[in-house]
Design an enzyme around this catalytic site. Structure first.
Site, PDB file in Angstrom:
ATOM      1  N   ASP A  33       0.865  -1.176   0.000  1.00  0.00           N
ATOM      2  CA  ASP A  33       0.000   0.000   0.000  1.00  0.00           C
ATOM      3  C   ASP A  33       0.907   1.233   0.000  1.00  0.00           C
ATOM      4  O   ASP A  33       2.127   1.131  -0.243  1.00  0.00           O
ATOM      5  CB  ASP A  33      -1.013  -0.040   1.160  1.00  0.00           C
ATOM      6  N   CYS A  64       3.082  -3.252   4.123  1.00  0.00           N
ATOM      7  CA  CYS A  64       2.221  -2.137   4.511  1.00  0.00           C
ATOM      8  C   CYS A  64       2.839  -1.547   5.774  1.00  0.00           C
ATOM      9  O   CYS A  64       3.958  -1.907   6.128  1.00  0.00           O
ATOM     10  CB  CYS A  64       0.757  -2.559   4.671  1.00  0.00           C
ATOM     11  N   HIS A  98      10.414 -22.871   9.435  1.00  0.00           N
ATOM     12  CA  HIS A  98       9.364 -23.495  10.248  1.00  0.00           C
ATOM     13  C   HIS A  98       7.964 -23.351   9.662  1.00  0.00           C
ATOM     14  O   HIS A  98       7.141 -24.248   9.819  1.00  0.00           O
ATOM     15  CB  HIS A  98       9.362 -22.903  11.664  1.00  0.00           C
ATOM     16  N   HIS A 158       7.468 -29.589  11.456  1.00  0.00           N
ATOM     17  CA  HIS A 158       6.885 -28.331  10.968  1.00  0.00           C
ATOM     18  C   HIS A 158       5.856 -28.601   9.869  1.00  0.00           C
ATOM     19  O   HIS A 158       4.847 -27.909   9.781  1.00  0.00           O
ATOM     20  CB  HIS A 158       7.985 -27.393  10.481  1.00  0.00           C
TER      21      HIS A 158
HETATM   22  C1  RB5 Z   1      -2.018   2.655   6.400  1.00  0.00           C
HETATM   23  O1  RB5 Z   1      -2.076   3.879   7.040  1.00  0.00           O
HETATM   24  C2  RB5 Z   1      -1.859   1.535   7.386  1.00  0.00           C
HETATM   25  O2  RB5 Z   1      -3.039   1.340   8.097  1.00  0.00           O
HETATM   26  C3  RB5 Z   1      -1.461   0.270   6.679  1.00  0.00           C
HETATM   27  O3  RB5 Z   1      -0.297   0.476   5.963  1.00  0.00           O
HETATM   28  C4  RB5 Z   1      -1.186  -0.924   7.562  1.00  0.00           C
HETATM   29  O4  RB5 Z   1      -0.353  -0.594   8.633  1.00  0.00           O
HETATM   30  C5  RB5 Z   1      -2.364  -1.667   8.016  1.00  0.00           C
HETATM   31  O5  RB5 Z   1      -2.280  -2.730   8.638  1.00  0.00           O
END
Ligand code: RB5
Length: 143
Positions: A8, A65, A98, A133
């Site tokens: 993202d 993210c 694992h 595992h």
């Molecule tokens: C984005 O602001 C943030 O919420 C996203 O990158 C992530 O951390 C969500 O789990």
């Protein structure tokens, strides 16, 4: 080896650097992420990567993210995905050895790029240990 990568807005910078690093290693990379820092919703990028891994269009995936949790939770809704969150290279080793993670998830806002790249290298260079595992992985699906 073909790797899919998704992100993202929190993971854009590291995504581009990782693509360069992977291509230098001779790995083909497919970009499923957003390419700008305009705010987006991580599931819109996690699902296409998960589908590509499940269909065998890519061998493995990397997802980024902010915390890694949004991507990991979404990816793990897919039956064919074992997405593992790693925050240092030892966890990167264990998530391969694992958990046999077929998607590596990185918390881009909480680790340096140097750490992120060392986690990716460790995950790629570590073989799954199997044995006990594998038995645990076989018990993962809902019963
Ligand atoms: C984005 O602001 C943030 O919420 C996203 O990158 C992530 O951390 C969500 O789990």
């Amino acid at each position: 080896m073909k790797i899919g990568i998704c992100n993202d807005h929190a993971g854009v910078e590291y995504k581009f650097k990782l693509i360069q690093m992977l291509r230098k290693r001779g790995i083909e990379v497919v970009n499923f992420g957003t390419d700008t820092e305009v705010s987006v919703d991580y599931p819109d990028f996690a699902h296409p990567l998960a589908n590509a891994v499940e269909k065998g269009e890519v061998d493995l995936g990397i997802a980024l993210c902010g915390t890694g949790n949004g991507m990991a939770i979404t990816l793990n809704k897919h039956q064919g995905i074992r997405a593992g969150l790693a925050w240092n290279s030892e966890v990167g080793r264990l998530v391969a050895a694992h958990n046999n993670a077929n998607v590596l998830v990185l918390p881009a806002r909480f680790i340096s790029y140097r750490v992120a790249s060392s986690i990716v290298r460790m995950w790629l260079d570590t073989d799954f240990e199997g044995g006990r595992h594998q038995r645990r992985i076989d018990k993962m699906p809902c019963r």
